[in-house]
Write an enzyme that holds these catalytic residues in place. Structure first.
Site: not given
Ligand code: GLP
Length: 249
Positions: A67, A143, A136, A138
């Site tokens: 992304d 989402e 959540d 995702h």
């Molecule tokens: C973000 C990303 C995800 C990621 C998630 C967890 O919003 N878009 O790809 O896996 O949230 O993030 P973190 O690893 O900082 O907890």
């Protein structure tokens, strides 16, 4: 899904890096799906170390990130491209034209999304996709209530009114192997819902239940909400050597 409960956060990172390294060594022209977030930082750190100290060679590897934020250029500090450059790309020998991240400055976003899907196909599909999970549930920026059939597209994030381009859930499910990492108490509930909850777009990561080859690497804290945790431990303890060899875990 294969659930592997590891003693420490460090083991989660090291195991993920080892799996990626084994894949790249076995098939130098591997197509990697990459993720960002705090979860992945130490994985990249370890891959950089393996490149520097053990000669892990990325020269034939192709990458596709999950992304990117819309409206920021690749050098912008908020850009996921910037994260990838800082944590990984500038430290290893990937070829610049083998690196793919959606272009947050594309004039035609729909076209950029279509082209991204096409580029994944042209590269032969993703061999190994790294994933993290949001609290959540995702994955990528899919989402809750994202279509389980979604492809790369624009999404609006709330709160904050930010726009992103993300691979869809169906795009992610097409990867030949997925390696999902989660550590810490913060991810406990999401991990339990992903693994043991119903398959639902309310928990986008639960779509991985449909995938034939997912390895979930969790530390004790992230695993603490799993009802069948003893079963996962027992299965892993008794995993045959040939399977451990094949899977890198
Ligand atoms: C973000 C990303 C995800 C990621 C998630 C967890 O919003 N878009 O790809 O896996 O949230 O993030 P973190 O690893 O900082 O907890």
């Amino acid at each position: 899904m294969e659930i592997v409960v590891l003693p420490s956060t460090r083991d989660v990172h090291a195991t993920a890096a080892r799996i990626v390294a084994a894949q790249v060594r076995a098939r130098p022209a591997t197509v990697l799906g990459l993720a960002t977030g705090v979860t992945q930082q130490s994985v990249y750190e370890e891959l950089v170390r393996l490149h520097r100290d053990d000669g892990l060679d990325f020269s034939a590897v192709t990458t596709f990130n999950l992304d990117e934020f819309i409206g920021v250029g690749r050098g912008h500090p908020d850009a996921l491209h910037h994260y990838m450059t800082e944590h990984f790309f500038r430290h290893v020998n990937l070829q610049a034209d083998h690196i793919h991240i959606p272009d947050g400055l594309a004039a035609d976003i729909d076209r950029e999304c279509r082209d991204y899907e096409a580029a994944i196909q042209t590269a032969g599909g993703i061999d190994l996709q790294l994933l993290g999970i949001g609290e959540d549930g995702h994955i990528g920026f899919n989402e809750p209530t994202s279509s389980l059939g979604s492809r790369t597209r624009m999404k609006t994030l709330v709160p904050g009114d930010r726009h992103v381009i993300t691979m869809g859930i169906a795009t992610i499910l097409q990867a030949r192997r997925c390696v999902m990492l989660a550590w810490g108490e913060r991810k406990q509930a999401a991990v339990a819902r992903m693994v043991e909850g119903p398959l639902t777009s309310m928990v986008p990561a639960s779509a991985l239940q449909l995938h034939p080859r997912v390895t979930v690497l969790v530390d004790e804290l992230a695993a603490a909400g799993l009802k069948l945790v003893d079963y996962y431990r027992e299965v892993h303890r008794n995993k045959p050597a040939w399977q451990r060899e094949r899977d890198g875990v």
